[in-house]
Design a protein around this motif. Structure first.
Motif, short mmCIF file in Angstrom:
data_model
loop_
_atom_site.label_atom_id
_atom_site.label_comp_id
_atom_site.label_asym_id
_atom_site.label_seq_id
_atom_site.Cartn_x
_atom_site.Cartn_y
_atom_site.Cartn_z
N MET A 135 0.74 -1.25 -0.10
CA MET A 135 0.19 0.04 0.08
C MET A 135 0.86 1.26 -0.10
SD MET A 135 -3.11 -0.68 2.52
CE MET A 135 -4.32 -2.28 2.11
N ARG A 136 0.45 2.23 -0.68
CA ARG A 136 1.16 3.41 -0.74
C ARG A 136 0.93 4.15 0.35
NH1 ARG A 136 -1.17 5.82 -5.72
NH2 ARG A 136 -2.95 4.51 -4.97
N MET A 152 0.72 7.96 2.57
CA MET A 152 -0.17 9.12 2.28
C MET A 152 0.73 10.24 1.99
SD MET A 152 -3.53 8.95 3.40
CE MET A 152 -4.04 10.65 3.87
N SER A 153 0.21 11.13 1.01
CA SER A 153 0.88 12.26 0.46
C SER A 153 1.31 13.33 1.40
CB SER A 153 0.21 12.99 -0.40
OG SER A 153 -0.89 13.55 0.23
N SER A 154 2.26 13.98 1.06
CA SER A 154 2.91 14.95 2.49
C SER A 154 2.01 16.02 2.82
CB SER A 154 4.36 15.30 1.73
OG SER A 154 4.18 16.10 0.64
N ARG A 155 0.90 16.03 1.90
CA ARG A 155 0.02 17.38 1.86
C ARG A 155 -1.06 17.12 3.10
NH1 ARG A 155 -0.98 22.01 -0.64
NH2 ARG A 155 0.62 21.52 -2.19
N SER A 156 -1.15 18.27 4.06
CA SER A 156 -2.25 17.97 4.96
C SER A 156 -3.34 17.27 4.49
CB SER A 156 -1.95 19.22 5.87
OG SER A 156 -3.42 19.55 6.57
N PRO A 157 -3.95 16.45 5.33
CA PRO A 157 -5.24 15.81 4.91
C PRO A 157 -6.47 16.68 5.15
CG PRO A 157 -4.50 14.72 6.86
CD PRO A 157 -3.39 15.84 6.42
N LEU A 158 -6.22 17.85 6.10
CA LEU A 158 -7.25 18.88 6.34
C LEU A 158 -7.55 19.75 5.45
CD1 LEU A 158 -6.80 19.51 10.16
CD2 LEU A 158 -7.96 17.71 9.31
N ARG A 159 -6.59 20.00 4.23
CA ARG A 159 -6.80 20.92 3.22
C ARG A 159 -7.40 19.80 1.85
NH1 ARG A 159 -1.63 23.83 1.74
NH2 ARG A 159 -2.90 24.97 0.66
N ARG A 215 -5.71 23.47 -6.27
CA ARG A 215 -6.21 24.82 -6.30
C ARG A 215 -7.18 25.31 -5.26
NH1 ARG A 215 -7.06 22.23 -11.48
NH2 ARG A 215 -5.57 22.71 -12.86
N ARG A 262 -7.65 28.75 -0.30
CA ARG A 262 -7.14 29.63 0.76
C ARG A 262 -5.78 30.07 0.47
NH1 ARG A 262 -7.63 26.02 6.10
NH2 ARG A 262 -7.98 24.42 4.54
N ASP A 279 1.70 22.53 5.61
CA ASP A 279 2.25 22.03 4.39
C ASP A 279 3.57 22.61 3.77
OD1 ASP A 279 -1.13 22.01 3.30
OD2 ASP A 279 0.01 20.40 4.23
N ARG A 311 -2.35 15.28 11.20
CA ARG A 311 -1.69 15.20 10.02
C ARG A 311 -0.73 14.05 10.16
NH1 ARG A 311 3.16 17.77 8.49
NH2 ARG A 311 3.31 18.02 6.05
N GLU A 337 -2.30 3.83 2.70
CA GLU A 337 -3.28 4.22 1.74
C GLU A 337 -3.91 3.16 1.19
OE1 GLU A 337 -1.58 7.14 -0.79
OE2 GLU A 337 -3.15 6.85 -2.56
#
Lengths: 217, 229
Positions: free
Chosen positions: A1-2, A4-11, A16, A19, B35, B67, B75
């Motif tokens: 399984m991969r 999660m991406s580094s970007r905050s999951p709350l965003r 695009r 904010r 981020d 986070r 995933e």
């Protein structure tokens, strides 16, 4: 399984995000600015471009370059009339109520040009010769002769016809001991109307009108 | 300085008091800060606010913990049989045809916010360009008003001059007609015809006079016509 991406999951995962001024909003603004700039450039080019050329009187088939014919010199003239399309439209509009036939005739004209000079002394023969040259000039360029009288007095009346419509009238007159005249009328006209309207006008009543002034031809 | 979970970006030195944030602004910048999207100056202002605001600092800690926890989760991939069923249903719905408008990106959804924004921007730009171009064209093709309109006196004078020109033309044509009548028709047609007619009539009368034997006033034969006094 991969992972999660580094970007905050709350965003939102859509990059695009509203904010931050990311790619979406600024890209739309850039596109709008680009199209507006293109439109402004097109408008500026239109402004800078020369305006469409107005039809010149000299290009009208009924126009005669009376200056080039050189029948009279400026000093000889006692009467010189030059009425163009704009003033003729005003004349037609002003006469519409009291003289509708005159107004109708004038409204179709582009120009009325008259030159009259007295004939005295030795210059008469020179002017007669130039009138004869002018008559040949007209005939060589397709003007149809209606009247050509060469007796003691000379009278020439020419019409220019295009597509069945008369678009020009030229009159050459030579009265020895009196005066010579050149008249060129440019525009759509009916010679019968001119004759009928002219018949009702007494030249003597108008003698005081066309005194020559310093006009530009 | 608030304690942040490992992996969070460092908080920098506090900015001057005039640049400090409000709580609303600080809360809006917490996620971009985590981020790594905040600029240096903005991060400094955020740090200054967090130092003085326990509530916002707690929010920052909470966001960082969430986070971190979520990032730690594996995933999930879509099971193969689910993917196959969704694909089959999609193909069945579309009817085996794939239509893609040339202007739409391959991966974009039809009514995504981004595509709508681009279209709105393009439409606004085209409208603006049309307005500007139309205004320019209208101004360009407007009749030139360089010359002042003639006065009533000038118009009246022009009318008199036009009438003079017409009268002069009529005068020339009538003179030409009279010349034609007197000098041409009379001399070359009427007079010769009259002379010819006169000669013919005279010749006829002469022949008639010579052919008749009876002439004078004496008594004639019976039945002759008597002249009455």
């Amino acid at each position: 399984m991969r992972p999660m991406s580094s970007r905050s999951p709350l965003r939102p995962s859509n990059p695009r995000s509203p904010r931050t001024p990311g790619v979406g909003a600024s890209g739309s603004l850039r596109l709008f600015a680009l199209v507006l700039a293109l439109g402004l450039s097109a408008g500026a080019a239109a402004w800078a471009a020369p305006p469409p050329a107005q039809p010149r009187l000299e290009d009208s088939p009924g126009y005669v370059p009376i200056g080039e014919l050189g029948i009279f010199s400026r000093q000889e003239l006692t009467t010189e009339i030059h009425l163009n399309g704009a003033i003729l439209k005003l004349v037609a509009e002003a006469a519409r109520q009291e003289d509708p036939e005159f107004a109708k005739l004038i409204s179709g004209l582009e120009a009325i040009r008259v030159q009259i000079a007295p004939l005295k002394g030795p210059d008469q023969e020179r002017i007669r010769a130039r009138i004869d040259e002018a008559a040949r000039w007209l005939e060589a360029r397709g003007w149809q002769v209606v009247v050509r009288v060469r007796e003691k007095e000379e009278s020439y009346i020419y019409l220019k016809e295009v597509g069945g419509q008369i678009v020009g009238l030229t009159v050459l007159s030579f009265e020895p001991g009196d005066e010579a005249a050149l008249i060129n009328i440019v525009g759509r006209l009916d010679p019968a109307e001119i004759g009928r309207l002219g018949r009702g006008l007494h030249l003597r009543q108008l003698e005081r009108v066309p005194q020559r002034e310093d006009k530009h031809n | 300085m608030p304690h942040l979970p490992p992996g969070s970006p460092p908080v920098r030195r506090a900015p001057p008091p005039a640049d400090r944030l409000t709580c609303d602004d600080a809360l809006a910048q917490i996620e971009p800060h985590l981020d790594g999207d905040l600029a240096v100056a903005a991060a400094e202002r955020l740090a200054a606010h967090l130092e003085d605001c326990p509530g916002c600092a707690a929010e920052l800690r909470l966001a960082a913990e969430i986070r971190h926890e979520l990032r730690s989760l594996p995933e999930l991939d879509c099971p193969p049989h689910v993917l196959a069923r969704v694909t089959a249903e999609a193909r069945q719905t579309i009817g085996g045809r794939r239509r893609r408008l040339p202007w739409r990106p391959r991966s974009a959804k039809p009514w995504s916010r981004a595509a709508a924004a681009w279209r709105a921007a393009l439409a606004a730009g085209v409208v603006a360009a049309l307005l500007v171009g139309g205004a320019a064209w209208h101004a360009l093709h407007r009749a030139p008003a360089a010359q002042a309109e003639p006065s009533r006196q000038q118009t009246a004078r022009a009318a008199r001059e036009a009438r003079f020109a017409l009268a002069y033309i009529d005068r020339v044509s009538r003179r030409a007609a009279l010349e034609l009548r007197d000098q041409v028709l009379a001399r070359h047609l009427v007079l010769p015809a009259a002379r010819g007619l006169s000669r013919s009539l005279a010749a006829t009368l002469d022949r008639a006079a010579h052919a008749s034997p009876r002439s004078g006033a004496g008594p004639g034969p019976a039945g002759a016509v008597r002249e009455r006094s």
